[in-house]
Each structure stands twice: as structure tokens, then as C-alpha cells.
Design a protein around this motif. Structure first.
Motif, PDB file in Angstrom:
ATOM      1  N   ARG A 126       3.782  12.521  -5.922  1.00 35.22           N
ATOM      2  CA  ARG A 126       3.595  11.488  -4.902  1.00 35.22           C
ATOM      3  C   ARG A 126       4.230  11.925  -3.590  1.00 35.22           C
ATOM      4  O   ARG A 126       3.656  11.743  -2.514  1.00 35.22           O
ATOM      5  CB  ARG A 126       4.222  10.171  -5.366  1.00 35.22           C
ATOM      6  CG  ARG A 126       3.657   9.621  -6.666  1.00 35.22           C
ATOM      7  CD  ARG A 126       2.289   9.034  -6.482  1.00 35.22           C
ATOM      8  NE  ARG A 126       1.831   8.374  -7.707  1.00 35.22           N
ATOM      9  CZ  ARG A 126       0.678   7.733  -7.824  1.00 35.22           C
ATOM     10  NH1 ARG A 126      -0.134   7.669  -6.787  1.00 35.22           N
ATOM     11  NH2 ARG A 126       0.334   7.161  -8.963  1.00 35.22           N
ATOM     12  N   LEU A 127       5.423  12.491  -3.695  1.00 35.32           N
ATOM     13  CA  LEU A 127       6.108  12.934  -2.481  1.00 35.32           C
ATOM     14  C   LEU A 127       5.368  14.096  -1.821  1.00 35.32           C
ATOM     15  O   LEU A 127       5.239  14.149  -0.594  1.00 35.32           O
ATOM     16  CB  LEU A 127       7.537  13.345  -2.809  1.00 35.32           C
ATOM     17  CG  LEU A 127       8.375  13.709  -1.583  1.00 35.32           C
ATOM     18  CD1 LEU A 127       9.744  13.047  -1.656  1.00 35.32           C
ATOM     19  CD2 LEU A 127       8.558  15.219  -1.459  1.00 35.32           C
ATOM     20  N   TYR A 128       4.862  15.029  -2.635  1.00 35.39           N
ATOM     21  CA  TYR A 128       4.088  16.143  -2.069  1.00 35.39           C
ATOM     22  C   TYR A 128       2.907  15.616  -1.252  1.00 35.39           C
ATOM     23  O   TYR A 128       2.620  16.117  -0.159  1.00 35.39           O
ATOM     24  CB  TYR A 128       3.551  17.045  -3.180  1.00 35.39           C
ATOM     25  CG  TYR A 128       4.584  17.754  -4.016  1.00 35.39           C
ATOM     26  CD1 TYR A 128       5.858  18.023  -3.510  1.00 35.39           C
ATOM     27  CD2 TYR A 128       4.300  18.156  -5.315  1.00 35.39           C
ATOM     28  CE1 TYR A 128       6.807  18.667  -4.288  1.00 35.39           C
ATOM     29  CE2 TYR A 128       5.246  18.806  -6.090  1.00 35.39           C
ATOM     30  CZ  TYR A 128       6.497  19.051  -5.584  1.00 35.39           C
ATOM     31  OH  TYR A 128       7.431  19.690  -6.353  1.00 35.39           O
TER      32      TYR A 128
ATOM     33  N   ALA B 190       0.831  -1.206   0.000  1.00 39.25           N
ATOM     34  CA  ALA B 190       0.000   0.000   0.000  1.00 39.25           C
ATOM     35  C   ALA B 190       0.863   1.252   0.000  1.00 39.25           C
ATOM     36  O   ALA B 190       0.585   2.225  -0.718  1.00 39.25           O
ATOM     37  CB  ALA B 190      -0.924  -0.002   1.219  1.00 39.25           C
ATOM     38  N   THR B 191       1.957   1.232   0.796  1.00 29.36           N
ATOM     39  CA  THR B 191       2.862   2.386   0.845  1.00 29.36           C
ATOM     40  C   THR B 191       3.551   2.589  -0.497  1.00 29.36           C
ATOM     41  O   THR B 191       3.672   3.723  -0.987  1.00 29.36           O
ATOM     42  CB  THR B 191       3.916   2.191   1.953  1.00 29.36           C
ATOM     43  OG1 THR B 191       3.249   2.035   3.211  1.00 29.36           O
ATOM     44  CG2 THR B 191       4.855   3.386   2.020  1.00 29.36           C
ATOM     45  N   LEU B 192       4.000   1.489  -1.109  1.00 24.80           N
ATOM     46  CA  LEU B 192       4.608   1.597  -2.429  1.00 24.80           C
ATOM     47  C   LEU B 192       3.612   2.159  -3.439  1.00 24.80           C
ATOM     48  O   LEU B 192       3.969   2.990  -4.283  1.00 24.80           O
ATOM     49  CB  LEU B 192       5.105   0.220  -2.900  1.00 24.80           C
ATOM     50  CG  LEU B 192       6.295  -0.375  -2.151  1.00 24.80           C
ATOM     51  CD1 LEU B 192       6.609  -1.763  -2.689  1.00 24.80           C
ATOM     52  CD2 LEU B 192       7.517   0.527  -2.263  1.00 24.80           C
ATOM     53  N   GLY B 193       2.358   1.719  -3.344  1.00 26.23           N
ATOM     54  CA  GLY B 193       1.322   2.212  -4.247  1.00 26.23           C
ATOM     55  C   GLY B 193       1.098   3.701  -4.094  1.00 26.23           C
ATOM     56  O   GLY B 193       0.927   4.426  -5.088  1.00 26.23           O
ATOM     57  N   GLU B 194       1.107   4.187  -2.843  1.00 30.70           N
ATOM     58  CA  GLU B 194       0.894   5.616  -2.586  1.00 30.70           C
ATOM     59  C   GLU B 194       2.017   6.460  -3.199  1.00 30.70           C
ATOM     60  O   GLU B 194       1.797   7.616  -3.570  1.00 30.70           O
ATOM     61  CB  GLU B 194       0.834   5.867  -1.079  1.00 30.70           C
ATOM     62  CG  GLU B 194      -0.440   5.321  -0.430  1.00 30.70           C
ATOM     63  CD  GLU B 194      -0.356   5.376   1.088  1.00 30.70           C
ATOM     64  OE1 GLU B 194       0.683   5.856   1.609  1.00 30.70           O
ATOM     65  OE2 GLU B 194      -1.311   4.927   1.751  1.00 30.70           O
ATOM     66  N   LEU B 195       3.202   5.872  -3.304  1.00 24.30           N
ATOM     67  CA  LEU B 195       4.343   6.605  -3.865  1.00 24.30           C
ATOM     68  C   LEU B 195       4.548   6.303  -5.344  1.00 24.30           C
ATOM     69  O   LEU B 195       5.571   6.673  -5.936  1.00 24.30           O
ATOM     70  CB  LEU B 195       5.619   6.267  -3.082  1.00 24.30           C
ATOM     71  CG  LEU B 195       5.628   6.732  -1.618  1.00 24.30           C
ATOM     72  CD1 LEU B 195       6.883   6.251  -0.905  1.00 24.30           C
ATOM     73  CD2 LEU B 195       5.526   8.253  -1.522  1.00 24.30           C
ATOM     74  N   GLY B 196       3.576   5.606  -5.957  1.00 21.33           N
ATOM     75  CA  GLY B 196       3.660   5.312  -7.386  1.00 21.33           C
ATOM     76  C   GLY B 196       4.606   4.184  -7.726  1.00 21.33           C
ATOM     77  O   GLY B 196       5.048   4.060  -8.870  1.00 21.33           O
ATOM     78  N   LEU B 197       4.918   3.338  -6.729  1.00 19.77           N
ATOM     79  CA  LEU B 197       5.860   2.240  -6.941  1.00 19.77           C
ATOM     80  C   LEU B 197       5.189   0.876  -6.870  1.00 19.77           C
ATOM     81  O   LEU B 197       5.869  -0.145  -6.700  1.00 19.77           O
ATOM     82  CB  LEU B 197       6.985   2.304  -5.886  1.00 19.77           C
ATOM     83  CG  LEU B 197       7.786   3.608  -5.811  1.00 19.77           C
ATOM     84  CD1 LEU B 197       8.774   3.555  -4.658  1.00 19.77           C
ATOM     85  CD2 LEU B 197       8.518   3.851  -7.118  1.00 19.77           C
ATOM     86  N   GLY B 198       3.884   0.859  -7.003  1.00 19.30           N
ATOM     87  CA  GLY B 198       3.154  -0.399  -6.856  1.00 19.30           C
ATOM     88  C   GLY B 198       3.602  -1.471  -7.839  1.00 19.30           C
ATOM     89  O   GLY B 198       3.585  -2.672  -7.526  1.00 19.30           O
TER      90      GLY B 198
END
Length: 544
Positions: free
Chosen positions: A182-184, A126-134
Motif C-alpha cells: 500500500r505504501l509503495y 478513500a485515503t484510508l481505503g487506499e492504504l488498506g485501512l478502510g
């Protein structure tokens, strides 16, 4: 995350580099809950302060106390290419234990490793997905991801740990537009204590307060970066008015002192004349002379004290006006005639899969923006043009002198001083010439003799750029890979001004769209899907 109020307190902190270069002397600062933007000119000590708080450096004196766990994202992220994503995230052992339990191994040691973290894989994904790394997953190796994705992976590891204090040092460096957004979002949703060092205006407009580090002291401003700039502008207007008032007062005191000296000279001359004519008894005239001398002395001292006070007030007023040093880049004469072919790319296949189909020519003093996602191949293309990488097939041929400033600034030898590094690139230049050029890049006196390993990110950029510009022959084709990554805003403006006067051809790989627009880009190339294609102005901010 702990519900205990968290804070960072630095008390009487002093720190100097091994060569004796002082950074802090009796620094006092505390960071409380909320998002703080730590700003200041390059070399003011922002990154050093974060390293001290993260215990990566030890102060020479004073104490640093942190309530809670610290998470630190450094400016330069270097990861072992052989590591798996789950190892970077710090969950590899827990995953192994979970998989063993799922396979039927009920050993107590597996349950001890897992503890209460049964959903660690779901949270990680889920964290990877939030940062666009899913799409990366947990089993790939670092060697398979781009530099920007490595930064986001380190951030994902911190978010999974949920530290009480999060320290971010230039986190948007090397991130493309997608990754920055994503970082913002991650920064905007953060609760707890966050201290972020950045020159990214959009990121700094998400913070709650600004801490301005200047000359070893911190000044606080409420609100985001835009509010800080507005408050600073008001302060500077007032400071400049005070300088004008103090200058006027100083002139007035100088005039009054001169007038007083003229009057005293006239009195002395008149008294001498009276004494010579002996119109009064000698004893009376002597007493009058002594009284006049005492009065003249007091009068002179009074006016001199007023003049000294006026000078002191002027000095204080001048000190209140900021005079932040900025790099002064003096680019050599590098004109390229319009229409002259500068670069030819022909059916070029790059390493790692990217390609330039057909032919591409760069002519005259064109200014090309090279944009695209992290990992698309922009840096690979620049390194191939510069001759640092061999093409798989095809041709990349330059027709004019070329200079390349890489993203990692690895052209510098950390074991040498700034002067030593620049001299390497210009072996025929005298020491005086090297130092004169370095002075334009703010490396004056002892600063020029400082070891490169101790420089801040922005100082490293200045040293690398100085070496590039002092090298001969002067470049008629300049390749810049993310040049604004480690520059403060004043230095970005100065670099922009310098590039405006550059008369050669430019290729700039950058995610900093305001910077690209400011240097007068004439063509835009997008590296996408392994192909290089030309796009129009409206497509520069490629959609999310």
C-alpha cells in the motif's frame, strides 16, 4: 496542492548534538521536484537532516528554506492511545461541524470550520481505503490499531493535508507485506517533492534520484537505487584501479630514490679518493666537490619530491575507495545439540486474543521465521516467551538461556552513554572489556561515550545488540523482533553473516523476506486469525 514550483534549500548548515557531537558542518544541498531517496550509512545524519528540514531541530548555523508546506513522517511513530482516528487525521473539528450542520444547527461558526471541505469524510475514508485501512473507520481509537497501522494512519494524515514537501523516514519499518505494498503505491503516485530515507530496496527502486549522504556531503545519482548501485560499482572499480596505479608509482619512486642515493654515494666515495690522492690542484678539486654536493642535493630533493607526490596521489586514490564501516558481531559460543528441547509452548493463550493450540516444541539449533500481518500477535508471542508478559493461560517454558531484542529497542536508557548501557547488562565486565566489545560494533573512543539519546536508529540497534551479546550467560535461544528495521544495507549483510555463525536456536519476527531467507530459516510459523500454524516455504510471501 500548490502549483508553485517547490524546493528545499539548505545553505551552509551546521548542526551538533548538545554533547558536542558534530553532524553537519557547512552542508549544502537542495531537493527539487520528484522522489529522492536519501541514503548513507547509519549515523551519517539522514534522519537528522529530515528533522532539520521539518523544523523539529534548529541548525547551529546556516539557513534552511522550504517553498510550501512540509509533511513529515518520523522513523518512530508514537500516538496517544486515546486519540480517535479522525483526530489523528486532523479532521475531527471539521467532522463535528459537519455533523452539527446536518443535524440542523446553522451556526455561522460551523460553516467557518467546514469552509470548502464538505467532502472531508469521503476523502478521508478513500485515503484510508487506499492504504488498506478502510475497515478501521474514523471513530475507533489508536489503542485498537497495531503499530504498523499507526504508521499508515500518520501517512494518511499527511496525504490528506497534501503538503508540497513530503519527508518519509524509514516508512516501511513495522509494516507487514500488505501494508508495504500500500505504501509503495502511495509513493509511486506522489507528485511534488518527496525525500525518503529507507533501507528498503523495493521502495528505493521507486524514486527518481538518489542523494548519497557521506561525510557531511551529498553526491547525486540519477535514477533509482538499482541504477545507483550500478553507478557506484563502476566508480569503485575505477577508484580501486587508481589505487593500484598509485601503489605501483610509489614503489617506482622509492626504487629510483634508492638508486639515486647509491649512485651519489659512489660519486662521493670516488671524489673523496681523488681528493686524498691529490691528482689535481686543491682549488680545482674543492670546486668540483662543491659542485658535486650541489648536484647531489638537487638530485635528492627532486626524487624526494617525486616520492612525496606519489604518496599524495596514493592517499587521494585510497580516499576515493569506500570503506564503509560495518558492524562486526562476534557471537559467543552458543551451540545447542540437535534434538535438545529449547522451548515448549502448551495450550498457550496470549493477551489480546492470540493463542497456540495444543503443543509446540522448538528443538536444537532450529531457525524459525515468525510472520503475519501487523497486529496478529507476533510481538505479543515473543514478549510472552521472554517473560515480559504473562500468558492468559497455558505454558511458555524455555529450557536454555534466552535473550530478546525488542522491536523498539527500549532496553536502552537514553540518559546513559553507550558504555553505561552495555555495562548495565554486564556488571561483572571490566571497562576495558566493555569498550573492546563495543569497538566491534563501531563504538570507538568518543563514540562509546556518546549519549544513547543522540544515536541514530541503526546506532541504537548496534548498542542494543552489543548489550545483548555481552550479557552473560550467552543466549542459546535468541528472539529478534524486526531486527533489520533501522539498519542500512551493509549492516543487514553483516548481521546476516553473524547469524550464520550463531549455533543456538533463533526465532525471528520479520517482514523482511530476503533477510529471513539469507539466515537459513528451517521452519516458518504464521500468526493468522489469532492462531499460530506452521506453513511451508512456498507460503512465506503470503498473498495480498
Amino acid at each position: 496542492m500548490s502549483t508553485t514550483p517547490t524546493a528545499v534549500t539548505c545553505t551552509a548548515v551546521s548542526f551538533a548534538w548538545p554533547d558536542g557531537t558534530a553532524v553537519f558542518d557547512d552542508l549544502q544541498v537542495a531537493f527539487g521536484p520528484g522522489r529522492t531517496g536519501l541514503v548513507g550509512v547509519n549515523g551519517s545524519g539522514k534522519s537528522t537532516l529530515l528533522k532539520l528540514i521539518a523544523h523539529e531541530l534548529t541548525p547551529a548555523d546556516g539557513t534552511i528554506r522550504v517553498a510550501g508546506e512540509v509533511g513529515y513522517l518520523p522513523q518512530s511513530v508514537t500516538l496517544d492511545n486515546g486519540l480517535r482516528v479522525d483526530e489523528v487525521l486532523g479532521i475531527a473539528a471539521t467532522r463535528t461541524a459537519l455533523h452539527a450542520i446536518e443535524a440542523g444547527d446553522a451556526s455561522e461558526e460551523h460553516f467557518d470550520v467546514v469552509g470548502d471541505d464538505w467532502d472531508v469524510e469521503e476523502r478521508a475514508l478513500a485515503t484510508l481505503g487506499e492504504l488498506g485501512l478502510g475497515r478501521i473507520g474514523l471513530d475507533r481509537t489508536i489503542g485498537e490499531v497495531s503499530g504498523g497501522e499507526s504508521v499508515l494512519l500518520r501517512l494518511a494524515a499527511l496525504l490528506l493535508r497534501r503538503p508540497d514537501v513530503l519527508l518519509l523516514d524509514e516508512p516501511t519499518n513495522n509494516l507487514d507485506l500488505y501494508a508495504r505494498r500500500r505504501l509503495y503505491a502511495a509513493v509511486a503516485s506522489w507528485s511534488g517533492v518527496m525525500v525518503v530515507v529507507s533501507h528498503d530496496r523495493e521502495l528505493l527502486d521507486l524514486v527518481d534520484q538518489i542523494a548519497d549522504l557521506r561525510s557531511g556531503e551529498v553526491t547525486w545519482y540519477g535514477g533509482n537505487f538499482s541504477a545507483y548501485e550500478e553507478a557506484l560499482a563502476g566508480e569503485q572499480d575505477a577508484a580501486e584501479r587508481m589505487v593500484r596505479v598509485a601503489e605501483a608509482d610509489l614503489k617506482k619512486q622509492k626504487r629510483e630514490l634508492v638508486d639515486a642515493q647509491v649512485k651519489l654515494a659512489r660519486r662521493k666515495k670516488y671524489g673523496q679518493k681523488m681528493f686524498e690522492q691529490k691528482r689535481e690542484p686543491k682549488i680545482v678539486m674543492g670546486a668540483r666537490k662543491r659542485a658535486a654536493q650541489e648536484s647531489a642535493g638537487k638530485h635528492r630533493i627532486l626524487h624526494e619530491e617525486r616520492l612525496a607526490d606519489a604518496r599524495e596521489r596514493l592517499d587521494e586514490a585510497v580516499d576515493a575507495v569506500r570503506d564503509d564501516d560495518e558492524i562486526r558481531v562476534d557471537l559467543p559460543y552458543t551451540a545447542v545439540p540437535p534434538g535438545r528441547t529449547v522451548l515448549t509452548l502448551l495450550d498457550l493463550e496470549l493477551r489480546y486474543g492470540a493463542r497456540v493450540t495444543g503443543g509446540f516444541d522448538l528443538r536444537g539449533p532450529e531457525r524459525v521465521a515468525l510472520i503475519g500481518r501487523n497486529g496478529a500477535g507476533k510481538t505479543t508471542l515473543l514478549r510472552t516467551i521472554a517473560g515480559e508478559l504473562e500468558a492468559v493461560s497455558g505454558e511458555a517454558r524455555t529450557h536454555v538461556p534466552l535473550r530478546f531484542l525488542p522491536q523498539r529497542l527500549d532496553v536502552l536508557d537514553d540518559g546513559l552513554s553507550v558504555v553505561g548501557n552495555v555495562a548495565r547488562f554486564a556488571p561483572g565486565a571490566t571497562n576495558n572489556r566493555v569498550r573492546a566489545r563495543l569497538a566491534r560494533f563501531l563504538f570507538k573512543g568518543a563514540k562509546a561515550d556518546q549519549l544513547t539519546a543522540t544515536l541514530s536508529g541503526g546506532e541504537r540497534f548496534r548498542a542494543a545488540l552489543a548489550a545483548l551479546m555481552l550479557a552473560e550467560p550467552a543466549p542459546q535461544l535468541l528472539l529478534l523482533d524486526e531486527p533489520t528495521n533501522n539498519l542500512d544495507m551493509a549492516s543487514v549483510r553483516q548481521l546476516t553473516s553473524a547469524l550464520e555463525s550463531y549455533e543456538g536456536a533463533l526465532i525471528i519476527a520479520s517482514h523482511d523476506m530476503p533477510f529471513l531467507e539469507s539466515v537459513g530459516i528451517t521452519r516458518r510459523l504464521l500468526m493468522e486469525g489469532g492462531e499460530l500454524k506452521e506453513i511451508g516455504r512456498e507460503a512465506v510471501g503470503y498473498p495480498s
